[in-house]
Design a protein around this motif. Structure first.
Motif, short mmCIF file in Angstrom:
data_model
loop_
_atom_site.label_atom_id
_atom_site.label_comp_id
_atom_site.label_asym_id
_atom_site.label_seq_id
_atom_site.Cartn_x
_atom_site.Cartn_y
_atom_site.Cartn_z
N TYR A 127 5.97 63.33 -3.57
CA TYR A 127 5.25 64.40 -3.58
C TYR A 127 5.72 64.34 -4.99
N THR A 128 4.78 64.80 -5.95
CA THR A 128 4.68 65.34 -7.09
C THR A 128 6.13 66.60 -7.35
N ARG A 129 6.06 67.72 -6.35
CA ARG A 129 6.79 68.76 -7.20
C ARG A 129 7.59 69.01 -5.39
N SER A 130 8.74 68.94 -5.07
CA SER A 130 8.55 69.68 -4.21
C SER A 130 10.22 70.50 -4.00
N SER A 131 10.33 71.85 -3.35
CA SER A 131 11.00 73.02 -3.37
C SER A 131 12.58 72.28 -2.85
N ALA A 132 12.69 71.63 -1.94
CA ALA A 132 13.85 71.52 -1.19
C ALA A 132 14.86 70.73 -2.16
N SER A 133 15.97 71.00 -1.89
CA SER A 133 17.23 69.94 -3.02
C SER A 133 17.69 69.15 -1.99
N PHE A 134 17.36 67.99 -1.03
CA PHE A 134 17.75 67.70 -0.04
C PHE A 134 16.76 66.97 0.98
N ILE A 135 16.62 66.00 1.44
CA ILE A 135 16.29 64.77 2.58
C ILE A 135 17.17 64.96 4.01
N LYS A 136 16.68 64.52 4.68
CA LYS A 136 17.35 64.54 5.73
C LYS A 136 16.82 62.40 7.01
N LEU A 137 17.04 62.32 6.85
CA LEU A 137 16.79 61.16 7.43
C LEU A 137 17.15 60.96 9.00
N ALA A 138 15.47 60.95 9.74
CA ALA A 138 16.27 60.93 11.76
C ALA A 138 15.96 58.60 11.59
N PHE A 139 16.87 58.62 12.85
CA PHE A 139 17.46 57.31 12.84
C PHE A 139 16.67 56.74 14.22
N SER A 140 15.10 56.52 14.53
CA SER A 140 15.35 56.16 16.19
C SER A 140 15.54 55.07 16.78
N ASN A 141 16.28 54.45 16.18
CA ASN A 141 16.37 53.01 16.29
C ASN A 141 18.62 52.86 16.26
N GLY A 142 18.87 54.11 15.85
CA GLY A 142 20.36 53.90 16.24
C GLY A 142 20.81 53.35 14.10
N GLY A 143 22.17 53.83 14.21
CA GLY A 143 22.38 53.21 13.40
C GLY A 143 23.41 53.69 12.20
N LEU A 144 22.57 55.48 12.71
CA LEU A 144 23.48 56.70 12.02
C LEU A 144 24.49 56.22 11.42
N SER A 145 25.50 56.02 12.67
CA SER A 145 26.90 56.24 11.75
C SER A 145 27.43 54.97 10.53
N ASN A 146 26.11 54.50 10.81
CA ASN A 146 27.32 52.50 10.25
C ASN A 146 26.20 53.30 9.02
N PHE A 147 25.23 53.25 8.54
CA PHE A 147 24.22 54.22 7.74
C PHE A 147 24.98 55.02 6.67
N LYS A 148 25.81 56.04 7.17
CA LYS A 148 26.77 57.00 7.08
C LYS A 148 28.45 56.76 6.18
N ILE A 149 28.60 55.42 6.63
CA ILE A 149 29.66 54.37 5.86
C ILE A 149 29.63 53.94 5.29
N CYS A 150 28.36 52.91 5.19
CA CYS A 150 27.48 52.49 3.96
C CYS A 150 27.43 52.72 2.88
N ILE A 151 26.37 53.64 3.10
CA ILE A 151 26.19 55.04 1.73
C ILE A 151 27.56 55.57 1.65
N GLN A 152 27.91 56.35 2.17
CA GLN A 152 29.17 57.24 1.67
C GLN A 152 30.11 55.86 0.04
N LYS A 153 30.86 54.49 1.03
CA LYS A 153 31.06 53.55 -0.35
C LYS A 153 30.26 53.39 -1.21
N SER A 154 28.98 52.78 -1.67
CA SER A 154 28.11 52.68 -1.99
C SER A 154 28.78 53.97 -3.20
N LEU A 155 28.36 54.88 -2.89
CA LEU A 155 28.78 56.37 -3.56
C LEU A 155 29.67 56.16 -4.61
#
Length: 385
Positions: free
Chosen positions: A101-129
């Protein structure tokens, strides 16, 4: 979505391969709240970047630098919607990269997990941050003459200050727990100090007249047992029980005398354990020590009612005296409940009830068991016979 950019797969394959264990499949991307055509992405998380790969782009990966992420949130789902991860991003900065996208008005993106793993992803990315590996890499590669920034402004500066505050609080908590050991070591000194104060108050009988002063005196006198008996200090189990029986008698003699000569064993156990502080007794040790009182001819003795209720009572206090006081009270009131006997004679409700049951078995009293409670009357039939 304008914070993401495309990168050749060959350029990022080495970094992705090193962190292949942090992989999530079946991810759909949203530009703000709007769905995008990126429906089935595979995400790879590294210490500095988040990669998105798809079979529809065999030569290119989408990349999001972790330094662009300000906040990670979880959007709870409902019956019709799945839970999602929300990544709040820094404002758009123009860079020489090909972007989805060359330009977007949104200041955030969303990720939907159809195969599961949302909680694990949240923990891992917060640790990296929190680790902020990209900053360490920048510092190590910077030249020696470059001057560090005194502060950061904007959202990143706020995030940095919040992180520093969390680290300072964590350090303070660790120091507090280290001080707990010193506090425990000082507890015995505090009990000894309370004993000294209690002794001084005992020696000043004439100066205590105010009700609040009398209450304060009673509180101090029950603060603790000085130098409580322990198993380690005794050569045998019998010796321990004998010394413990004497200690219990010394501590409870006055409270039991003030409460009508009786005290339930459970109340006595709680009082003694509270006074012993860190040298707590097991119920078995306490019960065995109470059984030694009669052998040692101590002023207190342990008694068991027919119902199984155990009490400590004064040796001088006989059942006939308690029953006589109850009968005198009955003559004045004509009917009694266990609560009334407890209030008038200064004993617990359990002991008052046991006294009434005993007198009922002897035929002195009779009961009236109603929806309002159990009431005892004088047995007129026994008096006539």
């Amino acid at each position: 979505m304008d914070r993401l950019y495309f990168k050749d797969k060959n350029d990022c394959s080495k970094e992705i391969t090193s962190y292949s264990h942090t992989t999530w499949k079946g991810i759909r991307l949203y530009d703000g709240d709007s769905k995008t055509e990126y429906r089935s992405e595979t995400a790879y998380l590294t210490p500095s970047r988040l990669y998105f790969s798809s079979n529809d782009r065999p030569a290119m990966n989408m990349v999001l630098d972790l330094k662009c992420i300000v906040l990670v949130e979880e959007e709870e789902g409902s019956i019709l919607r799945s839970s999602k991860i929300i990544l709040h991003l820094l404002p758009h900065v123009s860079e020489q990269h090909s972007k989805p996208y060359t330009r977007s008005s949104a200041s955030f993106i969303k990720l939907a997990f159809s195969n599961g793993g949302l909680s694990n992803f949240k923990i891992c990315i917060q640790k990296s941050l929190l680790e902020r590996a990209w900053e360490k890499h920048t510092e190590s590669s910077s030249t020696s003459h470059s001057a560090p920034m005194a502060f950061r402004s904007g959202i990143v500066g706020i995030e940095r200050r919040l992180q520093e505050k969390v680290e300072n609080n964590s350090s303070s908590i660790q120091v507090a727990f280290q001080d707990m050991k010193n506090l425990i070591d000082m507890a015995k000194d505090m009990v000894q100090l309370a004993s000294v104060m209690s002794s001084k108050i005992k020696d000043r009988h004439g100066d205590i007249s105010d009700d609040e002063t009398v209450k304060f005196k009673s509180y101090l006198l029950s603060l603790g047992i000085e130098d409580p008996v322990t198993r380690n200090a005794c050569s045998s189990s019998n010796m321990f029980c004998q010394h413990l029986a004497k200690e219990i008698t010394t501590f409870l003699l006055t409270p039991i005398s003030d409460s009508g000569g009786f005290m339930s064993l459970s109340d006595a156990y709680c009082r003694v354990n509270r006074a012993r502080g860190f040298e707590l007794l097991s119920p078995e040790d306490f019960f065995q020590a109470c059984n030694y009182m009669e052998q040692l001819n101590l002023p207190l003795t342990c008694r068991k009612f027919e119902s199984g209720v155990l009490v400590l009572q004064l040796q001088s206090e006989t059942n006939s005296q308690l029953e006589k006081d109850t009968e005198t009270l009955l003559q004045a009131r004509r009917k009694l409940t266990a609560f009334e006997v407890s209030q008038e004679l200064g004993i617990s409700i359990i002991l008052a009830a046991e006294c009434l049951y005993t007198m009922e078995r002897k035929g002195v009293l009779c009961r009236d068991d109603t929806v309002r409670g159990l009431v005892f009357y004088h047995n007129e039939f026994s008096s006539r016979t």
